[in-house]
Scaffold this motif. Structure first.
Motif, PDB file in Angstrom:
ATOM      1  N   SER A  46       0.829  -1.211   0.000  1.00  0.00           N
ATOM      2  CA  SER A  46       0.000   0.000   0.000  1.00  0.00           C
ATOM      3  C   SER A  46       0.859   1.255   0.000  1.00  0.00           C
ATOM      4  O   SER A  46       0.531   2.244  -0.663  1.00  0.00           O
ATOM      5  CB  SER A  46      -0.939  -0.002   1.209  1.00  0.00           C
ATOM      6  N   PHE A  47       1.988   1.215   0.729  1.00  0.00           N
ATOM      7  CA  PHE A  47       2.888   2.375   0.734  1.00  0.00           C
ATOM      8  C   PHE A  47       3.491   2.588  -0.645  1.00  0.00           C
ATOM      9  O   PHE A  47       3.566   3.717  -1.139  1.00  0.00           O
ATOM     10  CB  PHE A  47       3.996   2.185   1.769  1.00  0.00           C
ATOM     11  N   ALA A  48       3.956   1.491  -1.291  1.00  0.00           N
ATOM     12  CA  ALA A  48       4.546   1.605  -2.625  1.00  0.00           C
ATOM     13  C   ALA A  48       3.540   2.169  -3.616  1.00  0.00           C
ATOM     14  O   ALA A  48       3.868   3.047  -4.431  1.00  0.00           O
ATOM     15  CB  ALA A  48       5.042   0.245  -3.089  1.00  0.00           C
ATOM     16  N   LEU A  49       2.313   1.707  -3.539  1.00  0.00           N
ATOM     17  CA  LEU A  49       1.272   2.206  -4.449  1.00  0.00           C
ATOM     18  C   LEU A  49       0.970   3.676  -4.178  1.00  0.00           C
ATOM     19  O   LEU A  49       0.731   4.454  -5.110  1.00  0.00           O
ATOM     20  CB  LEU A  49       0.004   1.371  -4.293  1.00  0.00           C
ATOM     21  N   GLN A  50       1.008   4.059  -2.917  1.00  0.00           N
ATOM     22  CA  GLN A  50       0.776   5.468  -2.566  1.00  0.00           C
ATOM     23  C   GLN A  50       1.880   6.349  -3.126  1.00  0.00           C
ATOM     24  O   GLN A  50       1.615   7.437  -3.662  1.00  0.00           O
ATOM     25  CB  GLN A  50       0.706   5.609  -1.051  1.00  0.00           C
TER      26      GLN A  50
END
Length: 425
Positions: free
Chosen positions: A8-12
């Motif tokens: 989720s952090f990478a996608l953000q």
């Protein structure tokens, strides 16, 4: 920045990335039918999708105009080299007359040495980093022999201190001062291919000049990767290839930088060619070489039009994205990869990052020293879809390239790394 090891952090991060859309403008290879995590731009950049259109345009010009294509049609071949100059000048930090796309890197290294390495009985030494890329090693060895000198006596090869993997700037500058009146030239990489260390080009050039020597650089791993200011840093000459971070195709055209103080130095020795002759008088076909102004005066042959067309496809993208914007993303992306590696590998002892952790001392490449597992680690990663680069005896190079790599790519690699460490720990 506080990183997190989560999808989720990478996608953000990708959602907030102003350069994210450029990824869709490149072709990605596949491993076992799945899109690869491609971290090998330090060896060969990905193909821009626009290359095909650029090549087809020149193929059509060739078909429709034949020899008239040299002087007619859009981007007439006689002057087509000029189209790449604005982008190249921006990428390496130069004036347009200080750069030109021509030849290949090793050819350009030799041509520039003809002009700028002029050893005397007293001043003949050359400083280079130990373990330089073979392009530099072989060029320097044979240029030195060409002058009747002994490479063992002439070359001063700088190695890191015992127990260290990279050179300290203070040690480079100290050696320059030590060689003093014996030093003819510093001829180093801008970014060391094995360790990933980005050298302080400005300080090295200033130190060389302070003892009466010249400073030249091989920027194969720096051009399109690091922020360069060759003119302002007072570098004498440099060359680079275009197939790594400049994404211009395997073995494609190189480029050179020659500082403008040499722009009208017709007295400099050089191996001349027709295309370096004054283009206003070129077709008089007369004896007597008159070099063109600036870097153009070092050209030999007429332009590789098809190669330059592929090169231009990538240069257009660089101008659109902006080298400073790319560098800003690169620092974040590389820092995220570093965080992930340290977070997962921990105290496993399997690998060690030997590239400096200071962003000012590296580009987007991280070199990993493999302490256990050897090339089996690299092979395991490849079978899981990671395309990196193995360098003997035991280093894996990973280069998350800001034009087309994403934070999600880094996370995908992290999951593969996590699994592989269980196998090799």
């Amino acid at each position: 920045m506080n990183f997190e090891f989560s999808e989720s952090f990478a996608l953000q991060m990708d959602a907030q990335d102003p350069l994210a859309s450029f990824r869709s403008r490149f072709h990605f290879p596949k491993v076992d039918g799945k899109e690869a995590v491609y971290f090998c731009g330090n060896s060969l950049g990905l193909q821009p999708k626009s290359v095909k259109d650029h090549l087809e345009k020149e193929l059509n010009n060739w078909a429709d105009l034949a020899v008239d294509g040299h002087f007619h049609g859009e981007d007439a071949w006689y002057h087509v080299r000029k189209k790449s100059k604005p982008a190249l000048a921006e990428i390496v930090g130069a004036h347009e007359h200080e750069v030109v796309a021509m030849n290949n890197l090793s050819v350009n290294l030799h041509l520039l040495m003809v002009s700028f390495y002029r050893p005397t009985k007293e001043r003949y030494k050359i400083i280079v980093e130990a373990g330089a890329f073979p392009s530099d090693q072989y060029m320097l060895e044979t240029q030195i022999k060409f002058h009747g000198l002994d490479p063992a006596d002439t070359l001063v090869e700088l190695a890191p201190r015992a127990g260290e993997h990279t050179l300290r700037t203070e040690d480079i500058l100290a050696e320059i001062r030590k060689q003093g009146d014996k030093l003819a030239m510093v001829n180093m990489a801008g970014l060391q291919y094995y360790s990933g260390q980005l050298f302080d080009i400005k300080a090295i050039a200033a130190a060389a000049h302070s003892v009466g020597a010249l400073a030249g650089f091989d920027l194969a791993h720096a051009a399109g990767n690091a922020l360069l200011k060759l003119h302002d840093w007072d570098v004498d000459f440099a060359t680079w290839c275009s197939y790594k971070y400049l994404n211009s195709g395997p073995g494609n055209i190189s480029g050179i930088f020659v500082h403008e103080r040499y722009a009208e130095r017709s007295d400099l020795p050089r191996f001349a060619g027709w295309w370096g002759h004054d283009e206003g008088e070129r077709f008089r076909m007369e004896k007597g070489f008159v070099p063109m102004f600036g870097a153009d005066g070092w050209q030999l042959s007429n332009t590789d039009v098809l190669g330059l067309a592929a090169h231009q496809a990538s240069l257009d993208i660089f101008q659109e994205s902006g080298i400073e914007n790319l560098r800003a993303k690169s620092e974040k992306l590389t820092a995220y990869l570093e965080f992930i590696i340290r977070e997962i590998s921990g105290e496993s002892g399997v690998l060690e990052i030997i590239t400096p952790n200071n962003p000012a001392e590296r580009g987007c490449q991280l070199s990993l020293l493999i302490h256990r597992g050897g090339k089996s680690v690299f092979d395991e990663w490849y079978h899981q879809g990671v395309v990196g680069d193995w360098r003997n005896p035991n280093v894996i190079r990973l280069a998350p390239t800001p034009l087309y790599n994403s934070f999600l790519d880094v996370f995908r690699f992290a999951k593969i790394l996590e699994q592989s460490l269980k196998k090799f720990a």
